[in-house]
Design a protein around this motif. Structure first.
Motif, PDB file in Angstrom:
ATOM      1  N   THR A 110     -14.046  58.975 -47.647  1.00 45.37           N
ATOM      2  CA  THR A 110     -14.790  59.917 -46.813  1.00 45.37           C
ATOM      3  C   THR A 110     -16.221  59.950 -47.307  1.00 45.37           C
ATOM      4  OG1 THR A 110     -14.802  62.157 -45.873  1.00 45.37           O
ATOM      5  CG2 THR A 110     -14.309  61.944 -48.225  1.00 45.37           C
ATOM      6  N   ALA A 111     -17.107  60.622 -46.556  1.00 40.65           N
ATOM      7  CA  ALA A 111     -18.515  60.582 -46.913  1.00 40.65           C
ATOM      8  C   ALA A 111     -19.239  61.827 -46.437  1.00 40.65           C
ATOM      9  CB  ALA A 111     -19.179  59.329 -46.325  1.00 40.65           C
ATOM     10  N   THR A 112     -20.388  62.061 -47.066  1.00 43.78           N
ATOM     11  CA  THR A 112     -21.346  63.050 -46.592  1.00 43.78           C
ATOM     12  C   THR A 112     -22.682  62.354 -46.420  1.00 43.78           C
ATOM     13  OG1 THR A 112     -21.938  63.710 -48.842  1.00 43.78           O
ATOM     14  CG2 THR A 112     -20.202  64.973 -47.755  1.00 43.78           C
ATOM     15  N   GLY A 113     -23.549  62.911 -45.579  1.00 41.55           N
ATOM     16  CA  GLY A 113     -24.864  62.324 -45.324  1.00 41.55           C
ATOM     17  C   GLY A 113     -25.945  63.381 -45.324  1.00 41.55           C
ATOM     18  N   LYS A 114     -27.137  62.985 -45.702  1.00 39.24           N
ATOM     19  CA  LYS A 114     -28.258  63.918 -45.745  1.00 39.24           C
ATOM     20  C   LYS A 114     -28.789  64.184 -44.336  1.00 39.24           C
ATOM     21  CE  LYS A 114     -29.885  62.635 -50.361  1.00 39.24           C
ATOM     22  NZ  LYS A 114     -31.036  62.097 -51.147  1.00 39.24           N
ATOM     23  N   GLN A 129     -38.453  79.218 -48.426  1.00 40.00           N
ATOM     24  CA  GLN A 129     -37.384  79.907 -49.154  1.00 40.00           C
ATOM     25  C   GLN A 129     -36.019  79.336 -48.736  1.00 40.00           C
ATOM     26  OE1 GLN A 129     -37.783  84.163 -48.794  1.00 40.00           O
ATOM     27  NE2 GLN A 129     -39.921  84.159 -49.450  1.00 40.00           N
ATOM     28  N   THR A 130     -35.745  78.142 -49.221  1.00 41.23           N
ATOM     29  CA  THR A 130     -34.514  77.444 -48.834  1.00 41.23           C
ATOM     30  C   THR A 130     -33.319  77.786 -49.724  1.00 41.23           C
ATOM     31  OG1 THR A 130     -35.050  75.559 -50.251  1.00 41.23           O
ATOM     32  CG2 THR A 130     -35.888  75.520 -47.985  1.00 41.23           C
ATOM     33  N   ASN A 131     -33.579  78.480 -50.852  1.00 42.23           N
ATOM     34  CA  ASN A 131     -32.505  78.812 -51.800  1.00 42.23           C
ATOM     35  C   ASN A 131     -31.795  77.569 -52.340  1.00 42.23           C
ATOM     36  OD1 ASN A 131     -32.502  81.655 -52.166  1.00 42.23           O
ATOM     37  ND2 ASN A 131     -31.655  81.909 -50.108  1.00 42.23           N
ATOM     38  N   SER A 132     -32.468  76.418 -52.246  1.00 41.47           N
ATOM     39  CA  SER A 132     -31.916  75.142 -52.743  1.00 41.47           C
ATOM     40  C   SER A 132     -30.576  74.802 -52.092  1.00 41.47           C
ATOM     41  CB  SER A 132     -31.758  75.182 -54.273  1.00 41.47           C
ATOM     42  OG  SER A 132     -33.006  75.392 -54.899  1.00 41.47           O
ATOM     43  N   ILE A 133     -30.423  75.172 -50.847  1.00 41.73           N
ATOM     44  CA  ILE A 133     -29.198  74.855 -50.110  1.00 41.73           C
ATOM     45  C   ILE A 133     -29.460  73.618 -49.250  1.00 41.73           C
ATOM     46  CG2 ILE A 133     -27.510  75.680 -48.418  1.00 41.73           C
ATOM     47  CD1 ILE A 133     -28.221  78.530 -49.247  1.00 41.73           C
ATOM     48  N   SER A 134     -28.644  72.610 -49.422  1.00 42.46           N
ATOM     49  CA  SER A 134     -28.787  71.388 -48.635  1.00 42.46           C
ATOM     50  C   SER A 134     -27.849  71.424 -47.444  1.00 42.46           C
ATOM     51  CB  SER A 134     -28.476  70.169 -49.504  1.00 42.46           C
ATOM     52  OG  SER A 134     -27.171  70.267 -50.047  1.00 42.46           O
ATOM     53  N   VAL A 135     -28.276  70.798 -46.365  1.00 39.71           N
ATOM     54  CA  VAL A 135     -27.452  70.677 -45.166  1.00 39.71           C
ATOM     55  C   VAL A 135     -26.938  69.242 -45.099  1.00 39.71           C
ATOM     56  CG1 VAL A 135     -27.383  70.876 -42.661  1.00 39.71           C
ATOM     57  CG2 VAL A 135     -28.793  72.457 -44.001  1.00 39.71           C
ATOM     58  N   LEU A 136     -25.628  69.074 -45.105  1.00 38.12           N
ATOM     59  CA  LEU A 136     -25.023  67.756 -45.169  1.00 38.12           C
ATOM     60  C   LEU A 136     -24.144  67.490 -43.959  1.00 38.12           C
ATOM     61  CD1 LEU A 136     -23.891  67.683 -48.925  1.00 38.12           C
ATOM     62  CD2 LEU A 136     -25.985  66.724 -47.945  1.00 38.12           C
ATOM     63  N   ALA A 137     -24.234  66.270 -43.449  1.00 40.99           N
ATOM     64  CA  ALA A 137     -23.273  65.814 -42.449  1.00 40.99           C
ATOM     65  C   ALA A 137     -21.974  65.450 -43.159  1.00 40.99           C
ATOM     66  CB  ALA A 137     -23.833  64.608 -41.705  1.00 40.99           C
ATOM     67  N   THR A 138     -20.856  65.747 -42.523  1.00 40.93           N
ATOM     68  CA  THR A 138     -19.580  65.525 -43.208  1.00 40.93           C
ATOM     69  C   THR A 138     -18.525  64.976 -42.261  1.00 40.93           C
ATOM     70  OG1 THR A 138     -17.880  66.617 -44.527  1.00 40.93           O
ATOM     71  CG2 THR A 138     -18.819  67.890 -42.748  1.00 40.93           C
ATOM     72  N   ARG A 139     -17.610  64.216 -42.845  1.00 40.78           N
ATOM     73  CA  ARG A 139     -16.478  63.690 -42.090  1.00 40.78           C
ATOM     74  C   ARG A 139     -15.369  64.752 -42.032  1.00 40.78           C
ATOM     75  NH1 ARG A 139     -18.846  59.351 -39.664  1.00 40.78           N
ATOM     76  NH2 ARG A 139     -19.544  57.787 -41.196  1.00 40.78           N
ATOM     77  N   ARG A 140     -14.517  64.607 -41.034  1.00 39.44           N
ATOM     78  CA  ARG A 140     -13.409  65.571 -40.892  1.00 39.44           C
ATOM     79  C   ARG A 140     -12.398  65.483 -42.016  1.00 39.44           C
ATOM     80  NH1 ARG A 140     -10.617  64.687 -35.451  1.00 39.44           N
ATOM     81  NH2 ARG A 140     -11.400  62.588 -35.852  1.00 39.44           N
ATOM     82  N   ASN A 141     -12.243  64.309 -42.634  1.00 36.25           N
ATOM     83  CA  ASN A 141     -11.227  64.155 -43.676  1.00 36.25           C
ATOM     84  C   ASN A 141     -11.754  64.493 -45.070  1.00 36.25           C
ATOM     85  OD1 ASN A 141     -12.927  61.969 -43.946  1.00 36.25           O
ATOM     86  ND2 ASN A 141     -11.284  60.503 -44.417  1.00 36.25           N
ATOM     87  N   LEU A 142     -12.963  65.082 -45.153  1.00 32.81           N
ATOM     88  CA  LEU A 142     -13.547  65.398 -46.462  1.00 32.81           C
ATOM     89  C   LEU A 142     -12.670  66.381 -47.235  1.00 32.81           C
ATOM     90  CD1 LEU A 142     -16.092  65.109 -48.341  1.00 32.81           C
ATOM     91  CD2 LEU A 142     -16.906  67.226 -47.287  1.00 32.81           C
TER      92      LEU A 142
END
Length: 404
Positions: A110-114, A129-142
Motif C-alpha cells: 500500500t502507499a501514501t502520496g504527498k 499556522q499549519t500545526n505541522s499537519i501534512s495532507v496525504l493521499a492514501t490507498r483503501r488498504n492502508l
C-alpha cells in the motif's frame, strides 16, 4: 576388673548446642535491639528492592514491546524516496508500488502520496499556522496493511475515497480540536468532513500527524500525483530480510541507491535496547545500596560485640567454644540479611506491579531475580558479619569480663 566395676570417666565434656539453641541465641540481638536491627535490615532491603524493581520494570517494558510488535507485526517494510549524490530527493516511480507488490514473498503493498494542500480548523486560520499537519493521499488498504485501528468513525470505502472526507491521525485530531466524526475542517480551500480518527501506530508515527484523503480525491482536487511518498509492504516473516535486500532495486531500477528501505520494528527494538543499556547505571546504584546495607550490618555486629563483651566472656568462662560464639553472631547477621532480602523482594515486586499497572504493561519479574535477591542479601550479610563474629569468638574470657 569386670565391666560393672569399671570406674566411670568423671571428666567434663564440652556440651554441643543444638540447632534450635543456636537459633534462639542468634535471635537475642535482633529481639533486644529492634530499632538498630530494623534500620540495618532496611539498608539491605533497599538494595534488593532496587535490583528487583530495575529488572522487573525492564522485563515488563520488554513484554509490552513484544506485545505491541506481535499486534502491529514485525514484518513491515517501508520504502520511501532517498537522495542522490547532490543531496536532492529522488521521487519514487509511479510503478514502484505495483512492482514491489509483485515480489513473491510480499503479502500486501500500500502507499501514501504527498499533496499540496494544508488543513485548518476553519477558514479563518492564517495560512502559515499549519500545526505541522501534512495532507496525504492514501490507498483503501492502508489500514489493513498497517494493522491500524480507529478510535472513532470509519475508514474509506469505494464511495468515500472519491468524496471530500478525511481521516485524521491521533495528534492531528488533537491539534485541530476534533474529537468525533462529522465535524468539518478547512482542507485545500474547501470544507472536508471528518470520517474517523486513527489510534497511534508506533510503526508509522508519520500518520499520527497527518490528514488522510482518498487517493482519487487527492489527485483530482489536492494536487497529488501518482508518485508515492511512502510504500508499506507486509512480507512473510521468514522472508523479510530477503525482501528488504531487493526492495530498492525493485522500486527504482534506474537508481536503486536513491531508495530508502527501512524496517520500523527495528527502530522500536533499538529504542528498547538503548533504554535497557541505562539499566546498568541503576544496577550500579543498587549494588551501592547493597554495599551500604552490608556496611550497616557489619557496623551493627561490631557494636553488638562491643556491647556484649561481658556476655561473651561469661559464656566463654562457662565453657562455650569459639565456634559456638562465631555461629551465634553469624546467625544474627544471616537473619538480618534474610529479613532484609524478603522485605526488599516484597517492596521491589510491589513497585514493579504498581508501575506496570499504571502504564498498562504486563507485570514481569525474572525468576532468577526472585531467587537471587534474598540469596544475595544473605551472602552480603554473611560476609559483613564474618569479621565481627570471628572477633567475638577469639576474645579472651578474662579480657571480656574485665570490660564489663
Amino acid at each position: 576388673m569386670s565391666p560393672r566395676t569399671r570406674p566411670t570417666d568423671s571428666r567434663l565434656r564440652p556440651a554441643r548446642l543444638r540447632p534450635a539453641d543456636l537459633l534462639r541465641l542468634g535471635l537475642i540481638g535482633p529481639r533486644t535491639r529492634r530499632l538498630r536491627s530494623s534500620l540495618c535490615a532496611l539498608g539491605i532491603s533497599l538494595g534488593i528492592a532496587a535490583v528487583i524493581a530495575v529488572t522487573g520494570i525492564s522485563a515488563s517494558n520488554q513484554a509490552h514491546l513484544m506485545e505491541r510488535l506481535d499486534r502491529l507485526g514485525s514484518n513491515l517494510i517501508t520504502v520511501s524516496p532517498g537522495k542522490d549524490v547532490n543531496n536532492k530527493e529522488v521521487p519514487l516511480p509511479e510503478t514502484a508500488e505495483k512492482m514491489l507488490g509483485n515480489i513473491a514473498p510480499v503479502q500486501k503493498a500500500t502507499a501514501t502520496g504527498k499533496t499540496t494542500a494544508h488543513v485548518y480548523r476553519n477558514d479563518l486560520v492564517p495560512e502559515e499556522q499549519t500545526n505541522s499537519i501534512s495532507v496525504l493521499a492514501t490507498r483503501r488498504n492502508l489500514l489493513t496493511t498497517l494493522h491500524g485501528r480507529l478510535q472513532v468513525g470509519r475508514w474509506f470505502d469505494t464511495a468515500s475515497e472519491n468524496l471530500p472526507v478525511t481521516v485524521l491521525g491521533d495528534q492531528s485530531a488533537q491539534r485541530l480540536g476534533i474529537s468525533r466524526p462529522g465535524e468539518r475542517v478547512w482542507l485545500g480551500g474547501q470544507w472536508y468532513a471528518v470520517l474517523g480518527i486513527l489510534t497511534p501506530n508506533e510503526l508509522t508515527p508519520e500518520l499520527d500527524t497527518a490528514a488522510l484523503v482518498g487517493w482519487p480525491q487527492a489527485t483530482a482536487h489536492l494536487g497529488a500525483d501518482n508518485h508515492p511518498s511512502a510504500i508499506y509492504l507486509r512480507a512473510f516473516t521468514e522472508r523479510v530480510d530477503s525482501v528488504q535486500r531487493v526492495a530498492g532495486a525493485t522500486a527504482n531500477p534506474a537508481t536503486p541507491s536513491a531508495v530508502a528501505v527501512s524496517r520500523p520494528s527495528d527502530l522500536l527494538k533499538a529504542r528498547a535496547e538503548t533504554q535497557n543499556s541505562l539499566n546498568g547505571l541503576v544496577m550500579t546504584l543498587a549494588a551501592v545500596a547493597l554495599l551500604v546495607g552490608g556496611v550497616g550490618i557489619a557496623n551493627t555486629m561490631v557494636v553488638g560485640v562491643m556491647e556484649r563483651r561481658g556476655e561473651i566472656g561469661l559464656r566463654r568462662a562457662l565453657g562455650a567454644r569459639s565456634g559456638q560464639i562465631t555461629t551465634q553472631f553469624l546467625i544474627e547477621a544471616v537473619l538480618l540479611g534474610f529479613l532484609g532480602g524478603i522485605t526488599g523482594l516484597a517492596l521491589g515486586a510491589t513497585t514493579v506491579l504498581t508501575y506496570a499497572t499504571l502504564n498498562g504493561w504486563p507485570a514481569r519479574i525474572p525468576l532468577y531475580t526472585l531467587a537471587a535477591g534474598p540469596l544475595t542479601a544473605v551472602v552480603v550479610a554473611t560476609l559483613a558479619g564474618l569479621y565481627p563474629a570471628l572477633r567475638a569468638a577469639h576474645m579472651p574470657p578474662t579480657t571480656a569480663l574485665r570490660t564489663t
